[in-house]
Scaffold this motif. Structure first.
Motif, PDB file in Angstrom:
ATOM      1  N   ARG A 154       0.861  -1.241   0.007  1.00  0.00           N
ATOM      2  CA  ARG A 154       0.058   0.143  -0.148  1.00  0.00           C
ATOM      3  C   ARG A 154       0.819   1.476   0.039  1.00  0.00           C
ATOM      4  N   CYS A 155       2.109   1.100   0.335  1.00  0.00           N
ATOM      5  CA  CYS A 155       3.035   2.351   0.445  1.00  0.00           C
ATOM      6  C   CYS A 155       3.339   2.963  -0.912  1.00  0.00           C
ATOM      7  N   LEU A 156       3.370   4.243  -1.069  1.00  0.00           N
ATOM      8  CA  LEU A 156       3.684   4.910  -2.296  1.00  0.00           C
ATOM      9  C   LEU A 156       5.018   5.209  -2.597  1.00  0.00           C
ATOM     10  N   PHE A 157       5.938   4.640  -1.506  1.00  0.00           N
ATOM     11  CA  PHE A 157       7.349   5.151  -1.410  1.00  0.00           C
ATOM     12  C   PHE A 157       7.547   6.475  -1.913  1.00  0.00           C
ATOM     13  N   CYS A 158       6.961   7.343  -1.067  1.00  0.00           N
ATOM     14  CA  CYS A 158       6.892   8.895  -1.588  1.00  0.00           C
ATOM     15  C   CYS A 158       8.612   9.432  -1.379  1.00  0.00           C
ATOM     16  N   HIS A 159       8.724  10.286  -2.313  1.00  0.00           N
ATOM     17  CA  HIS A 159       9.783  11.089  -2.326  1.00  0.00           C
ATOM     18  C   HIS A 159       9.822  12.099  -1.258  1.00  0.00           C
ATOM     19  N   ASP A 160      10.852  12.518  -0.633  1.00  0.00           N
ATOM     20  CA  ASP A 160      10.675  13.328   0.782  1.00  0.00           C
ATOM     21  C   ASP A 160       9.423  13.089   1.471  1.00  0.00           C
ATOM     22  N   ALA A 161       9.612  11.553   1.895  1.00  0.00           N
ATOM     23  CA  ALA A 161       8.610  11.146   2.533  1.00  0.00           C
ATOM     24  C   ALA A 161       8.085  11.982   3.836  1.00  0.00           C
ATOM     25  N   PRO A 162       6.794  12.373   4.013  1.00  0.00           N
ATOM     26  CA  PRO A 162       6.461  13.124   5.218  1.00  0.00           C
ATOM     27  C   PRO A 162       6.690  12.229   6.415  1.00  0.00           C
ATOM     28  N   CYS A 163       6.445  10.716   6.475  1.00  0.00           N
ATOM     29  CA  CYS A 163       6.492  10.035   7.435  1.00  0.00           C
ATOM     30  C   CYS A 163       7.953  10.128   7.908  1.00  0.00           C
TER      31      CYS A 163
ATOM     32  N   ASP B 113      14.266   5.614   7.685  1.00  0.00           N
ATOM     33  CA  ASP B 113      13.827   5.878   6.228  1.00  0.00           C
ATOM     34  C   ASP B 113      12.668   4.848   6.095  1.00  0.00           C
ATOM     35  N   ILE B 114      11.722   5.424   6.258  1.00  0.00           N
ATOM     36  CA  ILE B 114      10.370   4.489   6.194  1.00  0.00           C
ATOM     37  C   ILE B 114      10.211   3.755   4.891  1.00  0.00           C
ATOM     38  N   PRO B 115      10.257   4.706   3.918  1.00  0.00           N
ATOM     39  CA  PRO B 115       9.703   3.904   2.574  1.00  0.00           C
ATOM     40  C   PRO B 115      10.803   3.040   2.307  1.00  0.00           C
ATOM     41  N   GLY B 116      12.035   3.372   2.870  1.00  0.00           N
ATOM     42  CA  GLY B 116      13.164   2.603   2.447  1.00  0.00           C
ATOM     43  C   GLY B 116      13.109   1.180   3.218  1.00  0.00           C
ATOM     44  N   PHE B 117      12.583   1.084   4.220  1.00  0.00           N
ATOM     45  CA  PHE B 117      12.462  -0.134   4.805  1.00  0.00           C
ATOM     46  C   PHE B 117      10.975  -0.973   4.652  1.00  0.00           C
ATOM     47  N   ILE B 118      10.107   0.024   4.215  1.00  0.00           N
ATOM     48  CA  ILE B 118       8.511  -0.778   3.540  1.00  0.00           C
ATOM     49  C   ILE B 118       9.036  -1.522   2.335  1.00  0.00           C
ATOM     50  N   ARG B 119       9.921  -0.708   1.521  1.00  0.00           N
ATOM     51  CA  ARG B 119      10.203  -1.393   0.138  1.00  0.00           C
ATOM     52  C   ARG B 119      10.938  -2.774   0.472  1.00  0.00           C
TER      53      ARG B 119
ATOM     54  N   VAL C  69       0.894  11.597   9.414  1.00  0.00           N
ATOM     55  CA  VAL C  69       1.252  12.415   8.075  1.00  0.00           C
ATOM     56  C   VAL C  69       1.460  11.749   6.753  1.00  0.00           C
ATOM     57  N   CYS C  70       0.984  10.367   7.005  1.00  0.00           N
ATOM     58  CA  CYS C  70       1.158   9.318   5.835  1.00  0.00           C
ATOM     59  C   CYS C  70       0.165   9.887   4.873  1.00  0.00           C
ATOM     60  N   VAL C  71       0.554   9.819   3.518  1.00  0.00           N
ATOM     61  CA  VAL C  71      -0.167  10.246   2.449  1.00  0.00           C
ATOM     62  C   VAL C  71      -1.430   9.174   2.212  1.00  0.00           C
ATOM     63  N   LYS C  72      -1.675   8.120   2.750  1.00  0.00           N
ATOM     64  CA  LYS C  72      -2.465   7.479   2.654  1.00  0.00           C
ATOM     65  C   LYS C  72      -3.512   7.803   3.798  1.00  0.00           C
ATOM     66  N   ASN C  73      -3.558   8.630   4.672  1.00  0.00           N
ATOM     67  CA  ASN C  73      -4.121   8.826   5.896  1.00  0.00           C
ATOM     68  C   ASN C  73      -5.253   9.897   5.229  1.00  0.00           C
TER      69      ASN C  73
ATOM     70  N   PRO D 287      -3.952   5.126   7.062  1.00  0.00           N
ATOM     71  CA  PRO D 287      -2.341   5.267   6.793  1.00  0.00           C
ATOM     72  C   PRO D 287      -1.853   3.735   6.879  1.00  0.00           C
ATOM     73  N   VAL D 288      -0.816   3.733   6.221  1.00  0.00           N
ATOM     74  CA  VAL D 288      -0.105   2.484   6.174  1.00  0.00           C
ATOM     75  C   VAL D 288       0.255   2.249   7.889  1.00  0.00           C
ATOM     76  N   VAL D 289       0.194   1.023   8.115  1.00  0.00           N
ATOM     77  CA  VAL D 289       0.601   0.671   9.592  1.00  0.00           C
ATOM     78  C   VAL D 289       1.909   0.550   9.763  1.00  0.00           C
ATOM     79  N   ILE D 290       2.682   1.745   9.796  1.00  0.00           N
ATOM     80  CA  ILE D 290       4.263   1.999   9.841  1.00  0.00           C
ATOM     81  C   ILE D 290       4.734   1.197  11.043  1.00  0.00           C
ATOM     82  N   GLY D 291       3.896   1.587  12.265  1.00  0.00           N
ATOM     83  CA  GLY D 291       4.294   1.143  13.384  1.00  0.00           C
ATOM     84  C   GLY D 291       4.509  -0.592  13.493  1.00  0.00           C
TER      85      GLY D 291
HETATM   86  S1  SF4 Z   1       4.299   5.377   4.675  1.00  0.00           S
HETATM   87 FE1  SF4 Z   1       2.740   6.837   3.741  1.00  0.00          FE
HETATM   88  S2  SF4 Z   1       3.913   8.731   3.693  1.00  0.00           S
HETATM   89 FE2  SF4 Z   1       5.241   7.084   3.999  1.00  0.00          FE
HETATM   90  S3  SF4 Z   1       6.357   6.935   2.086  1.00  0.00           S
HETATM   91 FE3  SF4 Z   1       4.533   5.224   2.520  1.00  0.00          FE
HETATM   92  S4  SF4 Z   1       2.783   6.185   1.584  1.00  0.00           S
HETATM   93 FE4  SF4 Z   1       4.237   7.496   1.607  1.00  0.00          FE
END
Ligand code: SF4
Ligand SMILES: Cc1cc2nc3c(=O)[nH]c(=O)nc-3n(C[C@H](O)[C@H](O)[C@H](O)COP(=O)(O)OP(=O)(O)OC[C@H]3O[C@@H](n4cnc5c(N)ncnc54)[C@H](O)[C@@H]3O)c2cc1C
Length: 449
Positions: free
Chosen positions: A42-51, A60-66, A103-107, A113-117
């Motif tokens: 579900r993560c969009l791997f945003c550039h300049d990721a707000p998360c 590096d949240i998008p980095g670890f999610i990738r 701040v996840c753009v999916k929120n 939001p992506v469940v980052i935690g």
């Molecule tokens: S977790 Fe949300 S804000 Fe962060 S990179 Fe993925 S989609 Fe974007």
């Protein structure tokens, strides 16, 4: 309902051991492999990721999610731990709804939001379960550093210094290391010896010696540490609790919430004394934690009373919801004015309604009400008692905490500090970041003077 009868209506074993154990299950069930892959997709791997911007430890949240998405789970865990050595605990206890996930753009109104935690926890649990130690010490620099306090700030600082090749001795006043990870965080967030497992992982890098039952201010003083070590880091957290300032605070049935939470973390839950009617005073996460846990132990009513409005409560919206879904009643705009007892045992707590006057000041309305209470928990904040720092030269304080600059340096040239004993948000993740920044600064000092 067997149990030891105490004064008032206070009993241990209000619920059976099985019921308590069910109540104390994980706040969030761990993600399965399938869920983790789905969620990472579900993560969009945003550039300049707000998360990442919102993460106090700059993971590096998008980095670890990738990495999770591509099946490199240990690589994902390493990316997390490189920035936050307590990434596993933080995956369980961070108020993500106010940090990265907010701040996840999916929120959005349509999506969550992506469940980052939970992904962070998934990856670090995986690495711990594999028994992998991804860190290796650099060759010994011959320099030694003293760390005071084995909480998140102290251990984070110690780990980074050890990786850089310095020898670290951690002095901890309690019998076990971990600080509030071991003694304070809610038991249902820290199941299965999570704190001890993380401490063992941190120590696994080598070069860190922990001396427990050793207190700054009683077993040694700051001057001694400064003479014996090349640098000192102070991470002693909060060591004092605020009082209500009304009569009868010392009677049977009145507790400091943090002291009782420590008992919940360390003792058999079936033997703890639990009142039928419980009142909690405070509006922060400590108040929520004690209220929820007493309900889980079988209290009949738990009422949390906060002197201001719901919007001013320090507890996050998520924590408030956890309290309400566990049956805690939250009442606001009321302050305690009396603790009533019979035979020196708590009987009721009296409150006065409050309002905000035209100058924005909170005042009592004169109208009061009483809540019956067998136990009262005070959770109105903690503070730093600077007396252990005493001696010839003391680091300067500001606002009641140790004053530090952006590199966590104190007013003394060879002393750094971080975590709850310094200014900033009182969160595990912030303490870890403070310790990390201090270690980098100490390393520069040791290498270049
Ligand atoms: S977790 Fe949300 S804000 Fe962060 S990179 Fe993925 S989609 Fe974007
Ligand atoms: C009840 C409760 C619930 C919380 N829940 C959350 C949560 O859900 N999420 C979150 O992010 N944060 C939470 N926090 C906050 C978080 O636990 C703290 O911000 C964090 O632990 C601070 O780390 P620290 O290392 O500065 O201090 P601590 O964790 O307090 O560690 C300090 C260590 O120093 C030791 N020490 C103290 N005095 C001395 C001395 N004189 N000599 C030697 N050692 C000493 C202590 O024994 C302790 O081990 C909670 C706090 C409490 C009280």
């Amino acid at each position: 309902m067997a149990g030891e009868k105490k004064t008032g209506d206070i009993q241990s074993g209000r619920l059976s051991a099985d019921e308590i154990s069910r109540n104390y299950c994980d706040l969030h069930a761990p993600l399965t492999e399938y869920q983790a892959i789905q969620e990472s997709a579900r993560c969009l791997f945003c550039h300049d990721a707000p998360c990442t911007e919102a993460c106090p430890t700059d993971i590096d949240i998008p980095g670890f999610i990738r990495k999770i998405a591509s099946g490199n789970i240990n690589g994902a865990a390493k990316s997390i731990l490189d920035e936050n050595i307590m990434g596993n605990t933080c995956g369980n206890v961070c108020p993500v709804e106010e940090l990265c996930e907010q701040v996840c753009v999916k929120n959005t109104a349509e999506e969550k939001p992506v469940v980052i935690g939970q992904l962070q926890r998934y990856a670090t649990d995986f690495l711990f379960d594999c028994g992998i130690q991804p860190y290796k010490r650099r060759s010994d620099t011959g320099k030694s550093v003293a760390v005071v306090g084995a909480g998140p700030a102290g251990l984070s600082c110690a780990h980074r210094l050890a990786v850089l090749g310095h020898k670290v001795t951690v002095f901890e006043s309690r019998t076990e290391p971990g600080g509030l990870n071991e003694y304070g965080l809610a038991a249902y967030k820290m199941l299965e010896q999570r704190a001890a497992r993380e401490v063992a992982f941190i120590l696994g890098v080598g070069g860190i010696n922990i001396e427990t039952r050793q207190s700054l201010g009683s077993n040694f003083d700051l001057g001694e540490l400064r003479r014996k070590y090349d640098a000192v880091f102070i991470g002693l957290g909060h060591n004092a609790v605020n009082a209500l300032g009304i009569e009868n605070e010392e009677i049977e049935g009145v507790h400091n919430a943090v002291d009782f939470i420590e008992r919940i973390r360390q003792e058999n839950l079936s033997t703890l004394p639990v009142g039928r009617n419980i009142v909690v005073i405070g509006g922060g996460n400590t108040a929520i934690d004690i209220a929820v846990q007493m309900k889980k132990l079988g209290a009949e009513t738990v009422t949390l009373v906060y002197r201001r409005g719901v919007d001013q409560m320090g507890a996050t919206q998520f924590e408030q919801t956890v309290a309400q879904t566990n049956g805690v009643l939250i009442r606001t705009q009321a302050k305690p004015v009396g603790i009533h007892s019979s035979d020196n045992q708590l009987r009721a707590v009296e409150f006065e309604y409050t309002e905000i006057d035209s100058n924005g000041q909170m005042t009592g309305t004169g109208e009061t009400f009483e809540l019956p209470a067998d136990q009262l928990f005070k959770a109105i904040g903690q503070s730093l008692d600077p007396s252990p720092l005493g001696g010839a030269e003391v680091p300067a304080l500001a606002g009641g905490r140790i004053n530090v600059d952006p590199k966590q340096r104190t007013s003394l040239p060879d002393v750094w500090a971080g975590g709850d004993c310094t200014a900033g948000m009182d969160l595990t993740v912030v303490a870890v970041q403070d310790g990390k920044i201090a270690a980098q600064s100490i390393n520069e000092y040791l290498n270049h003077g």
